[in-house]
Enzyme design. Structure first.
Site, PDB file in Angstrom:
ATOM      1  CE1 TYR A  45      -4.222   0.823  -0.377  1.00 32.59           C
ATOM      2  CE2 TYR A  45      -4.530  -1.058   1.075  1.00 32.59           C
ATOM      3  CZ  TYR A  45      -5.036  -0.144   0.165  1.00 32.59           C
ATOM      4  OH  TYR A  45      -6.348  -0.197  -0.187  1.00 32.59           O
ATOM      5  CD  GLU A  47      -4.703   4.878   0.610  1.00 27.51           C
ATOM      6  OE1 GLU A  47      -4.598   5.427   1.719  1.00 27.51           O
ATOM      7  OE2 GLU A  47      -5.689   4.199   0.285  1.00 27.51           O
ATOM      8  CG  ASP A 189      -6.817  11.125 -24.585  1.00 26.51           C
ATOM      9  OD1 ASP A 189      -5.869  10.320 -24.625  1.00 26.51           O
ATOM     10  OD2 ASP A 189      -7.975  10.796 -24.285  1.00 26.51           O
ATOM     11  CB  THR A 215      -3.595   4.234 -22.292  1.00 24.97           C
ATOM     12  OG1 THR A 215      -3.409   4.266 -23.701  1.00 24.97           O
ATOM     13  CG2 THR A 215      -5.015   4.625 -21.938  1.00 24.97           C
ATOM     14  CE  LYS A 218      -6.086   2.922 -26.143  1.00 26.93           C
ATOM     15  NZ  LYS A 218      -6.247   3.728 -24.934  1.00 26.93           N
ATOM     16  NE  ARG A 224      -5.483  -3.941 -20.681  1.00 28.05           N
ATOM     17  CZ  ARG A 224      -5.851  -3.528 -21.900  1.00 28.05           C
ATOM     18  NH1 ARG A 224      -6.640  -2.491 -22.048  1.00 28.05           N
ATOM     19  NH2 ARG A 224      -5.422  -4.167 -22.968  1.00 28.05           N
TER      20      ARG A 224
HETATM   21  N1  DSN Z   1     -10.888   1.518 -25.863  1.00 24.36           N
HETATM   22  C1  DSN Z   1      -9.867   2.336 -26.477  1.00 24.36           C
HETATM   23  C2  DSN Z   1      -9.799   2.126 -27.936  1.00 24.36           C
HETATM   24  O1  DSN Z   1     -10.050   1.018 -28.382  1.00 24.36           O
HETATM   25  O2  DSN Z   1      -9.477   3.038 -28.670  1.00 24.36           O
HETATM   26  C3  DSN Z   1     -10.028   3.760 -26.130  1.00 24.36           C
HETATM   27  O3  DSN Z   1     -10.009   3.879 -24.757  1.00 24.36           O
END
Ligand code: DSN
Length: 402
Positions: A45, A47, A189, A215, A218, A224
């Site tokens: 933990y 925090e 973003d 994120t 990707k 993730r």
């Molecule tokens: N779910 C993602 C995508 O497939 O583009 C976006 O968050």
């Protein structure tokens, strides 16, 4: 070993190994990244933030989180990072909270045109807490004159760019000019194109953006999770407070360690070459579809859209289902000005980040278009299509060896 769970994990591994993964937001994380996510750091933990935790025993996770922060800043050329967001959606929620009062005005691209749920969709928290106006695309492209005109009329507090299904380059400098003109923040973003930005294969959001969210799983090919970046000390203080204690509880230090590893991987020449290959493969497949007479968007990045309704007379939903039967995974996607609802769609989104990690070549990217086209046009049978998929995939790396 939990036999019941492991049976399904094994089958999922088989699915990933035997299929052609074309979902543009997916990728295969390295063994290093996966091992860190499975590490004993999950027990802790923590925090708070490095040096300022609510619990004792954080001296080592402090080091790990600080390494992740430092690497994120180095990779994306900025001064401050919060590496705790559990997802891109939480990163966006925290960024809005840091920059805006409740009811603040955001100018963004609507989900149906390539935006994201958190960019103002009625089913997302975003539209319940903030007021949105949406800029339209012109001929499927961003049109900065239209965006500027709308910004002058709507007077947003924040202009948002960076998308989930936009296949072309984004001019962050031009967005900043517009934001400056209307005294708005600029938020990027970059979730989809973070890997391209890291490899400098897409223009960089800094120094133009006030806040960048992302994120890490990707095109960046990490675990993730989410990420927030900025250059302003006052803004990062607000972002940190918005992530913890406002929106989240304890950080996932095992995932943060994996993020740190992925930032390091993304600084290598191998990663730069990988991203170059992603772009080459995506374009090769898109060009091949066009040669076959299919309406494709073209591409400057890792994804493109095809109009399956016009080209094959079927919805995106039916195309997705049909392709899944032969081991090709895609997702139905709205096209700009789509006349079909999101549950059906006229389009299919196709991306090459994942298969390029496995070793897909330019020739094979073209073959992917041939298989999809032949199968959806019914010039090849389901059995022939399955065999072609199997042959193609057999030359690629197994996902557990990545
Ligand atoms: N779910 C993602 C995508 O497939 O583009 C976006 O968050």
């Amino acid at each position: 070993m939990d036999q019941e769970l492991n049976k399904w994990i094994f089958l999922e591994q088989e699915r990933q190994n035997t299929g052609i993964e074309l979902i543009a937001s997916e990728n295969y994380a390295s063994q290093e990244v996966r091992n860190l996510m499975a590490s004993i750091l999950t027990n802790k933990y923590a925090e708070g933030y490095p040096g300022k935790r609510y619990y004792g025993g954080c001296e080592f996770v402090d080091k790990i989180e600080q390494i992740a922060i430092d690497r994120a800043c180095k990779l994306f050329h900025c001064n401050y990072a919060n590496v705790q967001p559990h997802s891109g959606s939480q990163a966006n929620a925290a960024a809005y909270r840091a920059l805006l009062p409740e009811g603040g005005k955001i100018l963004s691209l609507v989900l149906n045109d390539g935006g994201h749920l958190t960019h103002g969709s009625p089913v997302s928290f975003s539209s319940h807490l903030y007021q949105f106006a949406f800029y339209p695309l012109k001929d499927s492209h961003l049109n900065y004159q239209i965006i500027e005109q709308l910004a002058l009329e709507f007077k947003p507090d924040l202009i948002l760019c960076g998308y989930s299904a936009y296949p072309y380059e984004i001019d962050f400098r031009r967005f900043k000019e517009i934001a400056t003109k209307v005294d708005a923040y600029l938020m990027v973003d970059m979730a989809h194109i973070a890997g391209l930005i890291a490899a400098e294969e897409h223009p960089l959001p800094f120094p133009y953006a006030d806040v960048v969210t992302s994120t890490t799983h990707k095109t960046l090919r990490g675990p993730r999770g989410g990420l927030i970046l900025c250059n302003d000390e006052e803004i990062i203080k607000k972002i940190n407070a918005a992530i913890f204690p406002f929106y989240q509880g304890g950080p996932l230090e095992h995932v943060i360690a994996a993020k740190a590893a992925c930032f390091s991987e993304a600084m290598t020449d191998e990663f730069k070459q990988y991203i170059k290959r992603v772009k080459i493969n995506t374009k090769a497949c898109s060009d091949r579809f066009e040669k076959l007479g299919v309406k494709a968007s073209g591409t400057d990045n890792h994804l493109f859209l095809i109009n399956v309704m016009d080209s094959y007379g079927i919805t995106g939903k039916d195309a997705q289902i049909a392709l899944e039967e032969i081991g090709i995974t895609t997702n139905k996607n709205m096209l700009p000005n789509d006349i079909l609802p999101p549950s059906k769609t006229s389009g299919l989104r196709i991306g090459f980040a994942a298969v390029t990690t496995r070793g897909c070549t330019k020739d094979q990217a073209e073959q992917v278009a041939d298989i999809i086209d032949g199968y959806l046009r019914k010039t090849i049978t389901i059995e022939q299509a399955k065999t072609l998929v199997k042959e193609l995939v057999s030359s690629w790396k197994l996902i557990q060896d990545i």
